[in-house]
Design an enzyme around this catalytic site. Sequence first.
Site, PDB file in Angstrom:
ATOM      1  N   THR A 119     -13.012 -15.165  -6.363  1.00 14.21           N
ATOM      2  CA  THR A 119     -13.944 -14.455  -7.247  1.00 14.21           C
ATOM      3  C   THR A 119     -14.601 -15.411  -8.239  1.00 14.21           C
ATOM      4  OG1 THR A 119     -13.981 -12.864  -9.078  1.00 14.21           O
ATOM      5  CG2 THR A 119     -11.887 -13.902  -8.651  1.00 14.21           C
ATOM      6  N   GLU A 121     -14.753 -14.933 -11.220  1.00 16.07           N
ATOM      7  CA  GLU A 121     -14.029 -14.872 -12.495  1.00 16.07           C
ATOM      8  C   GLU A 121     -13.099 -16.053 -12.724  1.00 16.07           C
ATOM      9  OE1 GLU A 121     -12.270 -11.264 -13.620  1.00 16.07           O
ATOM     10  OE2 GLU A 121     -13.794 -10.044 -12.656  1.00 16.07           O
ATOM     11  N   LYS A 150      -5.888 -14.950  -9.657  1.00 10.23           N
ATOM     12  CA  LYS A 150      -6.799 -15.372  -8.571  1.00 10.23           C
ATOM     13  C   LYS A 150      -7.003 -16.888  -8.641  1.00 10.23           C
ATOM     14  CE  LYS A 150      -8.737 -13.259  -5.890  1.00 10.23           C
ATOM     15  NZ  LYS A 150      -8.374 -12.800  -4.516  1.00 10.23           N
TER      16      LYS A 150
HETATM   17  P1  NAD Z   1      -9.438  -3.401  -3.467  1.00 11.49           P
HETATM   18  O1  NAD Z   1      -8.534  -3.231  -4.631  1.00 11.49           O
HETATM   19  O2  NAD Z   1     -10.439  -2.339  -3.151  1.00 11.49           O
HETATM   20  O3  NAD Z   1      -8.564  -3.607  -2.139  1.00 11.49           O
HETATM   21  C1  NAD Z   1      -7.427  -4.419  -2.107  1.00 11.49           C
HETATM   22  C2  NAD Z   1      -6.650  -4.086  -0.837  1.00 11.49           C
HETATM   23  O4  NAD Z   1      -5.486  -4.933  -0.793  1.00 11.49           O
HETATM   24  C3  NAD Z   1      -6.153  -2.646  -0.775  1.00 11.49           C
HETATM   25  O5  NAD Z   1      -6.392  -2.101   0.505  1.00 11.49           O
HETATM   26  C4  NAD Z   1      -4.661  -2.768  -1.061  1.00 11.49           C
HETATM   27  O6  NAD Z   1      -3.887  -1.738  -0.445  1.00 11.49           O
HETATM   28  C5  NAD Z   1      -4.363  -4.130  -0.456  1.00 11.49           C
HETATM   29  N1  NAD Z   1      -3.164  -4.754  -1.029  1.00 11.49           N
HETATM   30  C6  NAD Z   1      -2.859  -4.876  -2.357  1.00 11.49           C
HETATM   31  N2  NAD Z   1      -1.659  -5.489  -2.489  1.00 11.49           N
HETATM   32  C7  NAD Z   1      -1.224  -5.765  -1.239  1.00 11.49           C
HETATM   33  C8  NAD Z   1      -0.060  -6.398  -0.730  1.00 11.49           C
HETATM   34  N3  NAD Z   1       0.907  -6.863  -1.544  1.00 11.49           N
HETATM   35  N4  NAD Z   1       0.071  -6.524   0.604  1.00 11.49           N
HETATM   36  C9  NAD Z   1      -0.885  -6.052   1.446  1.00 11.49           C
HETATM   37  N5  NAD Z   1      -1.999  -5.432   1.021  1.00 11.49           N
HETATM   38  C10 NAD Z   1      -2.166  -5.292  -0.312  1.00 11.49           C
HETATM   39  O7  NAD Z   1     -10.119  -4.813  -3.674  1.00 11.49           O
HETATM   40  P2  NAD Z   1     -11.579  -5.322  -3.264  1.00 11.49           P
HETATM   41  O8  NAD Z   1     -12.515  -5.015  -4.349  1.00 11.49           O
HETATM   42  O9  NAD Z   1     -11.867  -4.887  -1.883  1.00 11.49           O
HETATM   43  O10 NAD Z   1     -11.305  -6.898  -3.302  1.00 11.49           O
HETATM   44  C11 NAD Z   1     -10.890  -7.586  -2.135  1.00 11.49           C
HETATM   45  C12 NAD Z   1     -10.781  -9.064  -2.460  1.00 11.49           C
HETATM   46  O11 NAD Z   1     -12.037  -9.560  -2.887  1.00 11.49           O
HETATM   47  C13 NAD Z   1      -9.795  -9.405  -3.569  1.00 11.49           C
HETATM   48  O12 NAD Z   1      -9.141 -10.593  -3.212  1.00 11.49           O
HETATM   49  C14 NAD Z   1     -10.684  -9.615  -4.791  1.00 11.49           C
HETATM   50  O13 NAD Z   1     -10.074 -10.507  -5.694  1.00 11.49           O
HETATM   51  C15 NAD Z   1     -11.900 -10.211  -4.138  1.00 11.49           C
HETATM   52  N6  NAD Z   1     -13.180 -10.015  -4.848  1.00 11.49           N
HETATM   53  C16 NAD Z   1     -13.561  -8.762  -5.228  1.00 11.49           C
HETATM   54  C17 NAD Z   1     -14.808  -8.579  -5.812  1.00 11.49           C
HETATM   55  C18 NAD Z   1     -15.290  -7.202  -6.232  1.00 11.49           C
HETATM   56  O14 NAD Z   1     -16.321  -7.105  -6.873  1.00 11.49           O
HETATM   57  N7  NAD Z   1     -14.605  -6.127  -5.888  1.00 11.49           N
HETATM   58  C19 NAD Z   1     -15.651  -9.677  -6.029  1.00 11.49           C
HETATM   59  C20 NAD Z   1     -15.216 -10.959  -5.633  1.00 11.49           C
HETATM   60  C21 NAD Z   1     -13.987 -11.098  -5.030  1.00 11.49           C
HETATM   61  O1  DAU Z   2     -16.787 -10.739 -10.706  1.00 16.68           O
HETATM   62  C1  DAU Z   2     -16.042 -10.382  -9.596  1.00 16.68           C
HETATM   63  C2  DAU Z   2     -15.049  -9.331 -10.009  1.00 16.68           C
HETATM   64  O2  DAU Z   2     -15.793  -8.115 -10.174  1.00 16.68           O
HETATM   65  C3  DAU Z   2     -13.936  -9.124  -9.000  1.00 16.68           C
HETATM   66  O3  DAU Z   2     -13.181 -10.303  -8.902  1.00 16.68           O
HETATM   67  C4  DAU Z   2     -13.041  -7.942  -9.399  1.00 16.68           C
HETATM   68  O4  DAU Z   2     -12.099  -7.692  -8.365  1.00 16.68           O
HETATM   69  C5  DAU Z   2     -13.913  -6.717  -9.587  1.00 16.68           C
HETATM   70  O5  DAU Z   2     -13.133  -5.640 -10.044  1.00 16.68           O
HETATM   71  C6  DAU Z   2     -15.035  -7.005 -10.577  1.00 16.68           C
HETATM   72  O6  DAU Z   2     -14.509  -7.236 -11.907  1.00 16.68           O
HETATM   73  P1  DAU Z   2     -15.202  -6.626 -13.222  1.00 16.68           P
HETATM   74  O7  DAU Z   2     -14.152  -6.488 -14.244  1.00 16.68           O
HETATM   75  O8  DAU Z   2     -16.441  -7.372 -13.559  1.00 16.68           O
HETATM   76  O9  DAU Z   2     -15.672  -5.204 -12.621  1.00 16.68           O
HETATM   77  P2  DAU Z   2     -15.640  -3.698 -13.207  1.00 16.68           P
HETATM   78  O10 DAU Z   2     -16.289  -2.842 -12.172  1.00 16.68           O
HETATM   79  O11 DAU Z   2     -14.306  -3.299 -13.676  1.00 16.68           O
HETATM   80  O12 DAU Z   2     -16.599  -3.810 -14.462  1.00 16.68           O
HETATM   81  C7  DAU Z   2     -17.911  -4.297 -14.345  1.00 16.68           C
HETATM   82  C8  DAU Z   2     -18.523  -4.336 -15.737  1.00 16.68           C
HETATM   83  O13 DAU Z   2     -18.722  -3.005 -16.204  1.00 16.68           O
HETATM   84  C9  DAU Z   2     -17.640  -5.008 -16.776  1.00 16.68           C
HETATM   85  O14 DAU Z   2     -18.477  -5.733 -17.672  1.00 16.68           O
HETATM   86  C10 DAU Z   2     -16.964  -3.850 -17.483  1.00 16.68           C
HETATM   87  C11 DAU Z   2     -18.014  -2.751 -17.423  1.00 16.68           C
HETATM   88  N1  DAU Z   2     -17.521  -1.363 -17.325  1.00 16.68           N
HETATM   89  C12 DAU Z   2     -16.545  -1.087 -16.425  1.00 16.68           C
HETATM   90  C13 DAU Z   2     -16.107   0.212 -16.269  1.00 16.68           C
HETATM   91  C14 DAU Z   2     -15.027   0.563 -15.270  1.00 16.68           C
HETATM   92  C15 DAU Z   2     -18.107  -0.365 -18.101  1.00 16.68           C
HETATM   93  O15 DAU Z   2     -19.023  -0.630 -18.905  1.00 16.68           O
HETATM   94  N2  DAU Z   2     -17.690   0.913 -17.927  1.00 16.68           N
HETATM   95  C16 DAU Z   2     -16.710   1.253 -17.048  1.00 16.68           C
HETATM   96  O16 DAU Z   2     -16.385   2.462 -16.931  1.00 16.68           O
END
Ligand code: NAD
Ligand code: DAU
Length: 331
Positions: A119, A121, A150
């Site tokens: 990520t 982050e 991470k």
């Molecule tokens: P998510 O929380 O929607 O999904 C995570 C999945 O991992 C779930 O299906 C959960 O059941 C599984 N999991 C959790 N712990 C586990 C374990 N111990 N063993 C096996 N499975 C397990 O997350 P996401 O948003 O799909 O993120 C996926 C990946 O991408 C993560 O590594 C996250 O750090 C990375 N990422 C997310 C974002 C974002 O914006 N969501 C951005 C950049 C990177």
């Molecule tokens: O940048 C990549 C990351 O993006 C991933 O690594 C993480 O897994 C993913 O969860 C996401 O992290 P953020 O903390 O940036 O995402 P989130 O959706 O929680 O929040 C996005 C922005 O919105 C953040 O600045 C907080 C704000 N926010 C969030 C929520 C849930 C609000 O203003 N209101 C809300 O209700």
Amino acid sequence: MNHVLVTGGAGFIGANFVRLVSAQRPDWTVTVLDKLTYAGRRDNLAGLDARLVVGDICDAELVDELVREADAVVHFAAESHNDNSLRDPSPFLQTNVLGTFTLLEAVRRHDKRLHHISTDEVYGDLSLDDPARFTETTAYNPSSPYSATKAGSDHLVRAWARSFGVRATISTCSNNYGPYQHVEKFIPRQITNVLAGLTPKLYGTGEQVRDWIHVDDHNEAVLLILEQGRIGETYVIGADNDHVNNKRVIELICELMGAGDYEHVADRPGHDQRYAMDSTKLREELGWVPKYTDTDMRAGLEQTIAWYRDNEAWWRPVKDATERAYAERGQ
Ligand code: NAD
Ligand code: DAU
């Protein structure tokens, strides 16, 4: 490569990845290893030709067996939500650090290709008036328990590549949005708030900037890196949306959904201010081009809103509990 093990493939990005692979590489065999935590759902894989093994990436015996059977591993599994990591960091240490370690030991033993999903982050944040962007060489400086774990997992992957010759790549992507994202996250929370007749909730002033990318654009990049990325390299993934702050996103959602006002709620402690990605390396080396390129995210948001509108049965069962947990923290 014809058998891929996808960890966390029942979660948001992982399930969308399995869907993309099913469409674009129909001859591949896909095994998903997922613990089905609160964030993972069996029905995210409905209709797809993928084997789901319900289990933990910290289970060394199970991981060994599944890695041995596969040609490559794409590692999405993680605890992913910053707000949860502020309440209880412990599962983040367990899954993100120990789970990645367990996987690395298995790919090392069986000499398998690994792509590790990380990520933006891990680079920390930029101040709001800093026009810089993160690149592959930006120093790590994570701020939350989530991003620290991470970052830890990335360091492990690099150490295993250098010390043991593990054939790994890493990608650091910005904030994803799109179908199947849990309603705890910013964009689906606001969309489902409007659909449920609740007021959208903006943390603090909403000036923070996230470099939003549609999940399909992220996953196209992951597939490219898996197949064509240079071993040992990291690729930054981002779609140039670092001019859109949270306030603008929530206003756009309200506008597109014909909703009234939103409310400001308690800010996140230690809230990262600005993320911005420079994906030049990925674009120039591997020819990646995002499909969602309109400057105000309108097309991607419209598609995402339509999905939540059409799939109320998917989000409704978890909405009340998610909102109750936020309400307890004044959010
Ligand atoms: P998510 O929380 O929607 O999904 C995570 C999945 O991992 C779930 O299906 C959960 O059941 C599984 N999991 C959790 N712990 C586990 C374990 N111990 N063993 C096996 N499975 C397990 O997350 P996401 O948003 O799909 O993120 C996926 C990946 O991408 C993560 O590594 C996250 O750090 C990375 N990422 C997310 C974002 C974002 O914006 N969501 C951005 C950049 C990177
Ligand atoms: O940048 C990549 C990351 O993006 C991933 O690594 C993480 O897994 C993913 O969860 C996401 O992290 P953020 O903390 O940036 O995402 P989130 O959706 O929680 O929040 C996005 C922005 O919105 C953040 O600045 C907080 C704000 N926010 C969030 C929520 C849930 C609000 O203003 N209101 C809300 O209700």
